[in-house]
Design an enzyme around this catalytic site. Structure first.
Site, PDB file in Angstrom:
ATOM      1  CG  ASN A 162      29.996   6.719  57.611  1.00  0.00           C
ATOM      2  OD1 ASN A 162      31.190   6.725  57.302  1.00  0.00           O
ATOM      3  ND2 ASN A 162      29.032   6.878  56.717  1.00  0.00           N
TER       4      ASN A 162
ATOM      5  CE  LYS B  41      28.611  10.441  56.480  1.00  0.00           C
ATOM      6  NZ  LYS B  41      27.472  11.157  55.972  1.00  0.00           N
TER       7      LYS B  41
ATOM      8  CG  HIS C  44      27.000   5.957  52.892  1.00  0.00           C
ATOM      9  ND1 HIS C  44      26.809   7.212  52.346  1.00  0.00           N
ATOM     10  CD2 HIS C  44      26.698   6.071  54.210  1.00  0.00           C
ATOM     11  CE1 HIS C  44      26.415   8.036  53.311  1.00  0.00           C
ATOM     12  NE2 HIS C  44      26.339   7.363  54.450  1.00  0.00           N
TER      13      HIS C  44
ATOM     14  CD  GLU D  41      27.876  10.667  52.423  1.00  0.00           C
ATOM     15  OE1 GLU D  41      28.907  10.109  52.826  1.00  0.00           O
ATOM     16  OE2 GLU D  41      27.083  11.271  53.176  1.00  0.00           O
TER      17      GLU D  41
ATOM     18  CD  GLU E 132      22.922   5.958  56.622  1.00  0.00           C
ATOM     19  OE1 GLU E 132      23.285   6.383  57.717  1.00  0.00           O
ATOM     20  OE2 GLU E 132      23.622   6.019  55.600  1.00  0.00           O
TER      21      GLU E 132
ATOM     22  N   GLY F  75      23.119  14.266  57.125  1.00  0.00           N
ATOM     23  CA  GLY F  75      23.927  15.473  57.300  1.00  0.00           C
ATOM     24  C   GLY F  75      23.140  16.773  57.363  1.00  0.00           C
TER      25      GLY F  75
ATOM     26  CB  SER G 156      20.032  14.049  60.886  1.00  0.00           C
ATOM     27  OG  SER G 156      20.594  14.716  59.771  1.00  0.00           O
TER      28      SER G 156
HETATM   29  P1  PGA Z   1      24.753  11.867  59.540  1.00  0.00           P
HETATM   30  O1  PGA Z   1      25.365  10.752  58.550  1.00  0.00           O
HETATM   31  O2  PGA Z   1      24.583  11.230  60.878  1.00  0.00           O
HETATM   32  O3  PGA Z   1      25.790  12.972  59.543  1.00  0.00           O
HETATM   33  O4  PGA Z   1      23.451  12.300  58.953  1.00  0.00           O
HETATM   34  C1  PGA Z   1      24.901   9.426  58.593  1.00  0.00           C
HETATM   35  C2  PGA Z   1      25.498   8.629  57.475  1.00  0.00           C
HETATM   36  O5  PGA Z   1      25.723   9.166  56.383  1.00  0.00           O
HETATM   37  O6  PGA Z   1      25.774   7.432  57.653  1.00  0.00           O
END
Ligand code: PGA
Length: 259
Positions: free
Chosen positions: A9, A11, A99, A101, A173, A179, A220
């Site tokens: 991903n 983003k 997601h 976000e 998640e 993150g 993460s």
């Molecule tokens: P990350 O993001 O691996 O940077 O924690 C995962 C995601 O948001 O899908």
């Protein structure tokens, strides 16, 4: 042959030329990863504007491409949105929905997620459905209730079904670890995966769950912790943000995924 998913991903982290460069690097390195008796389905999810160039560069290396968003109607007066038909034109076989976000910054609701999943399946695009609790929800003991509600809503309580070779991928998640560099423990993630799998078994036939449904972990994931997650049989892959932005690191994840 068992299949595992490795989904990147990206983003809104890369320009189109950076996305192309990274895809070319990954496409060059991935074929050298030794094959095993585990099939790894690798999916790159770049920003919308890079979908075309990324799918062009990824195709020959057997890498699939996914979008990060879709609208639930095929056509109409929906300024700024992208139709599943456009995604098809751009070579997408997958699309991330729900997601955290988008749930946080764009108010993507459970109902919107449900409509998007239905639209994707209608057009033979495999949905990657993100579910997860916030820190506050976890601290209030609501982890399982949040997951159950999000999964039920996304799949219209079983009303949205995979057909043929379609895959429904659910990515657990935990919002509060995304993150941060600090994932939850594999046992913790596996407990949620079991809940999701049990729900899928109630909604679909044994065959559909085995063949068409995958539950993966995100939050993460990196080269240090991936193997521990994969030791839990119920974890069938990973959705990776930060650690998917460097070709070498991503290839290492692909190697771990197939062992
Ligand atoms: P990350 O993001 O691996 O940077 O924690 C995962 C995601 O948001 O899908």
């Amino acid at each position: 042959m068992p299949t595992r998913y490795l989904i990147a991903n990206w983003k809104m982290q890369l320009t189109d030329s950076e996305s192309l460069k990274l895809t070319e690097q990954i496409s060059r390195l991935l074929p050298a990863v030794p094959t095993t008796d585990i099939r790894v389905e690798t999916v790159l999810c770049p920003t919308q504007t890079a979908l075309d160039v990324v799918s062009g560069a990824a195709r020959d290396a057997g890498i699939s491409v996914g979008a990060q968003n879709v609208f639930w109607e095929d056509k109409g007066a929906y300024t700024g949105e992208i139709s599943p038909l456009n995604l098809k034109d751009l070579g997408c076989d997958y699309c991330i929905v729900g997601h955290s976000e988008r749930r946080t910054f764009l108010n993507e609701s459970d109902e919107m997620v449900q409509r998007k999943v239905a639209a994707l399946l209608r057009h033979n695009i495999n949905p990657i459905i993100c579910v997860g609790e916030t820190r506050a929800e976890r601290e209030a003991g609501k982890r399982d209730a949040v997951i159950i509600k999000q999964v039920q809503a996304a799949l219209a309580e079983g009303g949205s079904r995979p057909t043929g070779n379609q895959h429904i991928i659910i990515a657990y998640e935990p919002v509060w670890v995304i993150g941060t560099g600090q994932a939850v423990s594999p046992t913790d993630a596996a407990a949620v995966h079991h809940i999701i799998r049990d729900m899928l078994r109630e909604m679909y036939s044994v065959d559909e769950v085995e063949k068409n449904c995958f539950v993966i972990y995100g939050g993460s994931v990196n080269v240090t912790n991936l193997s521990a997650f994969l030791q839990e049989d119920v974890i069938e892959g990973a959705l990776v943000g930060g650690a998917s932005l460097q070709a070498d690191e991503f290839i290492r994840l692909a190697e771990l995924m197939s062992t």
